[in-house]
Scaffold this active site. Structure first.
Site, PDB file in Angstrom:
ATOM      1  N   THR A  18       0.794  -1.223   0.000  1.00  0.00           N
ATOM      2  CA  THR A  18       0.000   0.000   0.000  1.00  0.00           C
ATOM      3  C   THR A  18       0.829   1.277   0.000  1.00  0.00           C
ATOM      4  O   THR A  18       0.297   2.356  -0.266  1.00  0.00           O
ATOM      5  CB  THR A  18      -0.958   0.043   1.210  1.00  0.00           C
ATOM      6  OG1 THR A  18      -0.183  -0.055   2.415  1.00  0.00           O
ATOM      7  CG2 THR A  18      -1.957  -1.104   1.151  1.00  0.00           C
ATOM      8  N   ILE A  21       7.855   1.451  -1.578  1.00  0.00           N
ATOM      9  CA  ILE A  21       8.387   0.519  -2.567  1.00  0.00           C
ATOM     10  C   ILE A  21       7.350  -0.527  -2.943  1.00  0.00           C
ATOM     11  O   ILE A  21       7.187  -0.860  -4.121  1.00  0.00           O
ATOM     12  CB  ILE A  21       9.669  -0.145  -2.019  1.00  0.00           C
ATOM     13  CG1 ILE A  21      10.810   0.878  -1.954  1.00  0.00           C
ATOM     14  CG2 ILE A  21      10.086  -1.337  -2.886  1.00  0.00           C
ATOM     15  CD1 ILE A  21      12.054   0.373  -1.245  1.00  0.00           C
ATOM     16  N   ASP A  70      -0.354  -9.288   7.761  1.00  0.00           N
ATOM     17  CA  ASP A  70       0.671  -8.586   8.543  1.00  0.00           C
ATOM     18  C   ASP A  70       1.888  -9.489   8.674  1.00  0.00           C
ATOM     19  O   ASP A  70       1.760 -10.650   9.095  1.00  0.00           O
ATOM     20  CB  ASP A  70       0.099  -8.245   9.914  1.00  0.00           C
ATOM     21  CG  ASP A  70       0.983  -7.294  10.711  1.00  0.00           C
ATOM     22  OD1 ASP A  70       2.211  -7.313  10.513  1.00  0.00           O
ATOM     23  OD2 ASP A  70       0.438  -6.549  11.550  1.00  0.00           O
ATOM     24  N   SER A 150      18.203  -5.081   1.829  1.00  0.00           N
ATOM     25  CA  SER A 150      18.729  -3.743   2.105  1.00  0.00           C
ATOM     26  C   SER A 150      20.243  -3.786   2.001  1.00  0.00           C
ATOM     27  O   SER A 150      20.865  -4.814   2.304  1.00  0.00           O
ATOM     28  CB  SER A 150      18.334  -3.289   3.517  1.00  0.00           C
ATOM     29  OG  SER A 150      19.035  -2.127   3.900  1.00  0.00           O
ATOM     30  N   TYR A 163      17.944  -5.120  12.722  1.00  0.00           N
ATOM     31  CA  TYR A 163      17.439  -4.956  11.356  1.00  0.00           C
ATOM     32  C   TYR A 163      18.476  -5.375  10.325  1.00  0.00           C
ATOM     33  O   TYR A 163      18.190  -6.173   9.418  1.00  0.00           O
ATOM     34  CB  TYR A 163      17.032  -3.502  11.121  1.00  0.00           C
ATOM     35  CG  TYR A 163      16.577  -3.220   9.707  1.00  0.00           C
ATOM     36  CD1 TYR A 163      15.305  -3.579   9.276  1.00  0.00           C
ATOM     37  CD2 TYR A 163      17.428  -2.576   8.795  1.00  0.00           C
ATOM     38  CE1 TYR A 163      14.880  -3.323   7.976  1.00  0.00           C
ATOM     39  CE2 TYR A 163      17.014  -2.321   7.508  1.00  0.00           C
ATOM     40  CZ  TYR A 163      15.748  -2.690   7.105  1.00  0.00           C
ATOM     41  OH  TYR A 163      15.348  -2.437   5.814  1.00  0.00           O
ATOM     42  N   ILE A 196      16.156   5.213  -0.485  1.00  0.00           N
ATOM     43  CA  ILE A 196      15.043   5.436  -1.411  1.00  0.00           C
ATOM     44  C   ILE A 196      14.086   6.434  -0.765  1.00  0.00           C
ATOM     45  O   ILE A 196      13.832   6.384   0.450  1.00  0.00           O
ATOM     46  CB  ILE A 196      14.298   4.114  -1.718  1.00  0.00           C
ATOM     47  CG1 ILE A 196      15.283   3.053  -2.232  1.00  0.00           C
ATOM     48  CG2 ILE A 196      13.184   4.358  -2.725  1.00  0.00           C
ATOM     49  CD1 ILE A 196      15.987   3.394  -3.528  1.00  0.00           C
ATOM     50  N   ARG A 197      13.535   7.309  -1.573  1.00  0.00           N
ATOM     51  CA  ARG A 197      12.671   8.368  -1.040  1.00  0.00           C
ATOM     52  C   ARG A 197      11.279   7.811  -0.729  1.00  0.00           C
ATOM     53  O   ARG A 197      10.360   7.855  -1.554  1.00  0.00           O
ATOM     54  CB  ARG A 197      12.568   9.518  -2.038  1.00  0.00           C
ATOM     55  CG  ARG A 197      12.026  10.809  -1.429  1.00  0.00           C
ATOM     56  CD  ARG A 197      12.017  11.930  -2.443  1.00  0.00           C
ATOM     57  NE  ARG A 197      13.350  12.336  -2.847  1.00  0.00           N
ATOM     58  CZ  ARG A 197      14.099  13.219  -2.190  1.00  0.00           C
ATOM     59  NH1 ARG A 197      13.641  13.799  -1.096  1.00  0.00           N
ATOM     60  NH2 ARG A 197      15.299  13.525  -2.635  1.00  0.00           N
ATOM     61  N   THR A 198      11.146   7.245   0.461  1.00  0.00           N
ATOM     62  CA  THR A 198       9.868   6.717   0.932  1.00  0.00           C
ATOM     63  C   THR A 198       9.548   7.340   2.288  1.00  0.00           C
ATOM     64  O   THR A 198      10.402   7.961   2.938  1.00  0.00           O
ATOM     65  CB  THR A 198       9.910   5.191   1.092  1.00  0.00           C
ATOM     66  OG1 THR A 198      10.837   4.851   2.141  1.00  0.00           O
ATOM     67  CG2 THR A 198      10.335   4.509  -0.199  1.00  0.00           C
TER      68      THR A 198
END
Length: 275
Positions: A18, A21, A70, A150, A163, A196-198
């Site tokens: 939604t 990316i 989820d 990543s 992470y 990345i521009r998120t």
């Protein structure tokens, strides 16, 4: 001679579709002709995204569905996959895009429980998704699994060790799965985004001065990436044009991993003066 990617025969499943990316991947897969099912935790948000895509593309048939699912809830992932299989009968490509980022903090402030929870979501539950789709891919004699990882899986991330560790482990798992299923027509690959521009990376780019300094010092191509650039790579890896690619990790990062994270643009290198 024209050359374009045609995924009109494929059913593609995308987790986290939604925003950012994931949303771009869904859109690009639809542009390539695929039927796409995506999930996100909020069913209302899924419905709104599906309605927007239907308005944009004016489909004459059902081409996109969004269901609640989820990454932190294994049962919801099972329900998601089973619903897609019941509806469309197969899954050709699985894109494991959803992720749990966790909290950036010093190691003394991190908890083992939080570390375990993050690994459960990012690694174990993606393994669960693979187990759900692999039997029918084996029956088809073909399939593609793509993990959105990543570049932190290649490099140090001292403020979020859980992470970065989960992304490194995911890359290793992809290679093992690729080795297991290579002779059955099933390909397993990773796409490794840089900055990345998120919305999720807003803290890294919303301060224009700090972002400019970071880009200048860390990204050889001297710009921040766009979600569509990850999505384009994803469409290619899912396509027949990538039929001989498996166990690969493709960095889409402006050169940070390949050139070196401390490298800037070659334009910054001053030539020696000549007399």
């Amino acid at each position: 001679m024209s050359y374009s990617i045609d995924l009109s025969s494929q059913v593609v499943l995308v987790t986290g579709g939604t925003q950012g990316i994931g949303h771009a991947i869904v859109e690009k897969m639809l542009c390539a002709g695929a039927r796409v099912a995506f999930c996100a935790p909020d069913q209302l948000e899924c419905d709104q995204v599906v309605a927007a895509f239907n308005r944009e593309f004016e489909f004459g048939e059902e081409r996109v569905i969004g269901l609640a699912g989820d990454l932190r809830d294994r049962e919801s992932l099972t329900s998601f996959v089973n619903s897609v299989l019941a509806r469309w009968g197969k899954i050709d490509t699985l894109v494991c895009n959803a992720t749990v980022f966790g909290v950036q903090c010093e190691i003394e402030d991190a908890s083992c429980e939080g570390f375990a929870h993050l690994l459960e979501s990012n690694l174990v539950n993606n393994f669960h998704l693979c187990r759900l789709v692999l039997p029918q891919m084996q029956a088809l004699g073909a399939g593609s699994i793509i993990f959105i990882t990543s570049i932190s899986g290649f490099s140090a991330m001292p403020t979020n060790i859980p992470y970065s560790s989960s992304k490194a482990a995911l890359t290793s798992m992809a290679r093992s799965l690729a080795a297991k299923y290579a002779d059955q027509g099933i390909r397993v690959n990773c796409i490794s985004p840089g900055l990345i521009r998120t919305e999720g990376s807003r803290s890294a780019w919303e301060n224009e001065e700090a972002a400019s300094s970071f880009v200048r010092e860390k990204i050889p191509m001297q710009r921040i990436g766009q979600p569509s650039e990850i999505a384009d790579a994803c469409v290619f890896i899912a396509s027949p044009q990538a039929s001989y690619i498996t166990a690969a990790t493709l960095p889409v990062d402006g050169g940070r991993v390949g050139v070196g994270q401390s490298s800037g643009s070659t334009a910054q290198i001053q030539k020696p003066k000549t007399s």
